[in-house]
Design a protein around this motif. Structure first.
Motif, PDB file in Angstrom:
ATOM      1  N   VAL A   1       9.258  13.854  -9.270  1.00 15.63           N
ATOM      2  CA  VAL A   1       8.118  13.067  -9.732  1.00 15.63           C
ATOM      3  C   VAL A   1       6.812  13.728  -9.303  1.00 15.63           C
ATOM      4  O   VAL A   1       6.509  13.781  -8.106  1.00 15.63           O
ATOM      5  N   PRO A   2       6.021  14.243 -10.243  1.00 13.76           N
ATOM      6  CA  PRO A   2       4.687  14.739  -9.896  1.00 13.76           C
ATOM      7  C   PRO A   2       3.861  13.608  -9.292  1.00 13.76           C
ATOM      8  O   PRO A   2       3.918  12.468  -9.754  1.00 13.76           O
ATOM      9  N   THR A   3       3.081  13.902  -8.277  1.00  9.65           N
ATOM     10  CA  THR A   3       2.370  12.852  -7.567  1.00  9.65           C
ATOM     11  C   THR A   3       1.114  12.378  -8.297  1.00  9.65           C
ATOM     12  O   THR A   3       0.541  11.354  -7.923  1.00  9.65           O
ATOM     13  N   GLY A   4       0.678  13.096  -9.332  1.00 10.34           N
ATOM     14  CA  GLY A   4      -0.530  12.715 -10.049  1.00 10.34           C
ATOM     15  C   GLY A   4      -0.236  12.101 -11.402  1.00 10.34           C
ATOM     16  O   GLY A   4       0.662  11.280 -11.559  1.00 10.34           O
ATOM     17  N   TYR A   5      -0.989  12.559 -12.418  1.00  8.69           N
ATOM     18  CA  TYR A   5      -0.919  11.959 -13.747  1.00  8.69           C
ATOM     19  C   TYR A   5       0.165  12.544 -14.645  1.00  8.69           C
ATOM     20  O   TYR A   5       0.332  12.073 -15.766  1.00  8.69           O
ATOM     21  N   ALA A   6       0.887  13.542 -14.184  1.00  9.41           N
ATOM     22  CA  ALA A   6       1.890  14.183 -15.037  1.00  9.41           C
ATOM     23  C   ALA A   6       3.243  13.496 -14.980  1.00  9.41           C
ATOM     24  O   ALA A   6       4.209  13.984 -15.570  1.00  9.41           O
ATOM     25  N   VAL A   7       3.339  12.363 -14.298  1.00  8.36           N
ATOM     26  CA  VAL A   7       4.626  11.722 -14.078  1.00  8.36           C
ATOM     27  C   VAL A   7       5.314  11.362 -15.386  1.00  8.36           C
ATOM     28  O   VAL A   7       6.535  11.560 -15.537  1.00  8.36           O
TER      29      VAL A   7
ATOM     30  N   ASP B   1       7.187   7.837   7.152  1.00  9.11           N
ATOM     31  CA  ASP B   1       7.835   9.051   7.638  1.00  9.11           C
ATOM     32  C   ASP B   1       7.857  10.152   6.588  1.00  9.11           C
ATOM     33  O   ASP B   1       8.043  11.335   6.911  1.00  9.11           O
ATOM     34  N   LEU B   2       7.651   9.776   5.316  1.00  9.66           N
ATOM     35  CA  LEU B   2       7.652  10.761   4.233  1.00  9.66           C
ATOM     36  C   LEU B   2       6.256  11.285   3.912  1.00  9.66           C
ATOM     37  O   LEU B   2       6.102  12.118   3.025  1.00  9.66           O
ATOM     38  N   GLY B   3       5.261  10.797   4.642  1.00 14.13           N
ATOM     39  CA  GLY B   3       3.898  11.213   4.366  1.00 14.13           C
ATOM     40  C   GLY B   3       3.355  10.523   3.129  1.00 14.13           C
ATOM     41  O   GLY B   3       4.036   9.724   2.476  1.00 14.13           O
ATOM     42  N   THR B   4       2.123  10.836   2.785  1.00 13.39           N
ATOM     43  CA  THR B   4       1.511  10.234   1.613  1.00 13.39           C
ATOM     44  C   THR B   4       0.480  11.174   1.015  1.00 13.39           C
ATOM     45  O   THR B   4      -0.165  11.941   1.734  1.00 13.39           O
ATOM     46  N   VAL B   5       0.361  11.120  -0.297  1.00 10.93           N
ATOM     47  CA  VAL B   5      -0.670  11.855  -1.020  1.00 10.93           C
ATOM     48  C   VAL B   5      -1.256  10.904  -2.055  1.00 10.93           C
ATOM     49  O   VAL B   5      -0.600   9.956  -2.473  1.00 10.93           O
ATOM     50  N   PRO B   6      -2.500  11.117  -2.466  1.00 12.94           N
ATOM     51  CA  PRO B   6      -3.067  10.233  -3.487  1.00 12.94           C
ATOM     52  C   PRO B   6      -2.471  10.524  -4.850  1.00 12.94           C
ATOM     53  O   PRO B   6      -2.063  11.648  -5.135  1.00 12.94           O
TER      54      PRO B   6
ATOM     55  N   SER C   1       1.560  18.559  -6.172  1.00 12.82           N
ATOM     56  CA  SER C   1       2.866  18.440  -5.542  1.00 12.82           C
ATOM     57  C   SER C   1       3.786  17.554  -6.363  1.00 12.82           C
ATOM     58  O   SER C   1       3.344  16.749  -7.190  1.00 12.82           O
ATOM     59  N   GLU C   2       5.084  17.709  -6.145  1.00 17.09           N
ATOM     60  CA  GLU C   2       6.086  16.861  -6.776  1.00 17.09           C
ATOM     61  C   GLU C   2       7.008  16.313  -5.690  1.00 17.09           C
ATOM     62  O   GLU C   2       7.400  17.035  -4.772  1.00 17.09           O
ATOM     63  N   ARG C   3       7.331  15.047  -5.826  1.00 14.98           N
ATOM     64  CA  ARG C   3       8.274  14.433  -4.910  1.00 14.98           C
ATOM     65  C   ARG C   3       9.701  14.720  -5.357  1.00 14.98           C
ATOM     66  O   ARG C   3       9.987  14.793  -6.550  1.00 14.98           O
TER      67      ARG C   3
ATOM     68  N   ARG D   1       0.854  -1.180   0.000  1.00 17.49           N
ATOM     69  CA  ARG D   1       0.000   0.000   0.000  1.00 17.49           C
ATOM     70  C   ARG D   1       0.892   1.233   0.000  1.00 17.49           C
ATOM     71  O   ARG D   1       1.794   1.353   0.829  1.00 17.49           O
ATOM     72  N   ALA D   2       0.632   2.146  -0.925  1.00 17.59           N
ATOM     73  CA  ALA D   2       1.503   3.316  -1.058  1.00 17.59           C
ATOM     74  C   ALA D   2       1.610   4.088   0.253  1.00 17.59           C
ATOM     75  O   ALA D   2       2.686   4.575   0.618  1.00 17.59           O
ATOM     76  N   ALA D   3       0.500   4.198   0.979  1.00 15.40           N
ATOM     77  CA  ALA D   3       0.505   4.975   2.219  1.00 15.40           C
ATOM     78  C   ALA D   3       1.381   4.358   3.291  1.00 15.40           C
ATOM     79  O   ALA D   3       1.804   5.040   4.227  1.00 15.40           O
ATOM     80  N   GLU D   4       1.670   3.038   3.166  1.00 17.12           N
ATOM     81  CA  GLU D   4       2.457   2.352   4.187  1.00 17.12           C
ATOM     82  C   GLU D   4       3.941   2.252   3.835  1.00 17.12           C
ATOM     83  O   GLU D   4       4.723   1.727   4.620  1.00 17.12           O
TER      84      GLU D   4
END
Length: 285
Positions: free
Chosen positions: A210-216, A95-100, A276-278, A88-91
Motif C-alpha cells: 500500500v503506497p502511503t500517499g495518494y497512489a493507493v 511500533d510500526l512508525g507513522t508517515v503522513p 514509501s509503501e507499506r 489517530r493514524a499515528a497512534e
C-alpha cells in the motif's frame, strides 16, 4: 477482453435491493472506513447520515471507523460526536512508525477494524447519498469471484447552483487514464480508477502493498489484476458525487505520487524520490 469484462462487471447502484444485500451478507461483518485529514466541515455529515441509514435503521454496516490522518482541526471530535469510532493514524500500531498520507491511514485501518469486507469513502463529500455504500457492496456480497469494487460517478465542479456539469477529476483524466492506456491497458474499462469510494475483501487488501500517499487506489487495481486476473474487479455507477476540489499545486503532488507508483509497477526507474509503501498487512506480526 476489456469489452467482455465491461459488459459483465459494470453495475448500477440500484441493481440490488437492501433486502437482497442483507440476505447475502449472511452474518458477515462489514466495516466502513473513512480516512480523513482536516475534514471537520464535512466528516460529521458523512458519518451521521451513513450511521442513521445503514447501522441504526438497516444493519448493513457493523462499524464506521474514521482514521484521522494528522488533522490539525476538529476532525477527531466531529467524527466521534457523529457516531464513528475514531483512531489517530499515528497512534495505531506505534511500533510500526507513522508517515503522513491517505494510503497510510487506509493501511493502518486494517489493525483496528474487524470487517471481512471493507468499504472506503472519502470524508470531503458534498453532494452524495448513502446509496454509495450498498452500491459498492453489491458485487462483493453476491459474487464470490469479485474481490475489489470501484465506484464511479458524474463529478461536477463545485456544488449546488454553482456546479458545472461533467468537469472535475483532473488527475484522473490528465494522469491516470493516459498511464493506464500506455502501461496497463487491461484496466481501460474502468471509468474512474482513482475514485475514493471503493470496497474490498479483507482477504485481498491484507495481501497488497500500500503506497502511503495518494497512489493507493491505482496500486491496488494493478496489483489485484496481476495476482488474480481482471475478473476479480467490478465497478458500480453511483450517480453523482461532488467534493472539495484541491488547488493545482496540491494536484501536482498527487500526480507525482501516482506516476511514481505506476512507473515502479511497470519496471521503469525514476530519478526522483518515490513515496514509501507499506508491506502487506498479513506479513506484519
Amino acid at each position: 477482453m476489456v469489452g467482455e469484462w465491461f459488459d459483465r462487471n459494470t453495475h448500477h447502484w440500484d441493481d440490488w435491493s437492501l433486502d437482497r444485500l442483507l440476505e447475502a451478507k449472511a452474518g458477515r461483518v462489514v466495516s466502513l472506513v473513512v480516512p480523513a485529514r482536516n475534514e471537520a466541515a464535512t466528516v460529521g455529515d458523512v458519518v451521521s447520515r451513513v450511521r442513521d441509514a445503514l447501522v441504526d435503521t438497516v444493519a448493513l454496516l457493523d462499524e464506521i471507523v474514521v482514521i484521522d490522518s494528522d488533522s490539525t482541526d476538529e476532525t477527531y471530535v466531529v467524527a466521534s460526536d457523529a457516531g464513528a469510532v475514531v483512531h489517530r493514524a499515528a497512534e495505531i500500531r506505534p511500533d510500526l512508525g507513522t508517515v503522513p498520507g491517505k494510503g497510510e491511514a487506509m493501511w493502518k485501518s486494517q489493525f483496528v477494524t474487524k470487517g471481512e469486507v471493507v468499504v472506503f469513502m472519502d470524508a470531503d463529500l458534498l453532494d452524495w447519498d448513502t446509496h454509495f455504500v450498498p452500491g459498492l457492496l453489491g458485487p462483493l456480497l453476491t459474487r464470490p469471484e469479485v474481490l475489489l469494487v470501484k465506484g464511479f460517478y458524474e463529478r461536477p465542479m463545485g456544488s449546488g447552483e454553482s456546479a458545472v456539469p461533467l468537469e472535475g477529476g483532473r488527475v484522473t483524466e490528465l494522469v491516470a487514464r493516459p498511464l493506464i492506456r500506455l502501461l496497463f491497458p487491461e484496466l481501460a474499462g474502468l471509468h474512474q480508477p482513482l475514485a475514493g469510494e471503493w470496497a474490498v475483501r479483507r482477504s485481498l487488501f491484507e495481501t497488497l502493498r500500500v503506497p502511503t500517499g495518494y497512489a493507493v487506489e491505482l496500486a491496488a487495481l494493478v496489483d489485484t489484476v496481476r495476482a488474480h486476473g481482471l475478473h476479480a474487479l467490478a465497478q458500480v455507477d453511483l450517480g453523482t458525487r461532488a467534493h472539495r476540489h484541491q488547488s493545482l499545486r496540491d494536484l501536482g503532488g498527487m500526480a507525482t505520487q501516482i506516476l511514481a507508483a505506476a512507473l515502479a509497477r511497470a519496471g521503469v526507474p525514476t530519478a526522483g524520490e518515490v513515496d514509501s509503501e507499506r508491506p502487506p498487512a498479513v506479513s506484519v506480526p
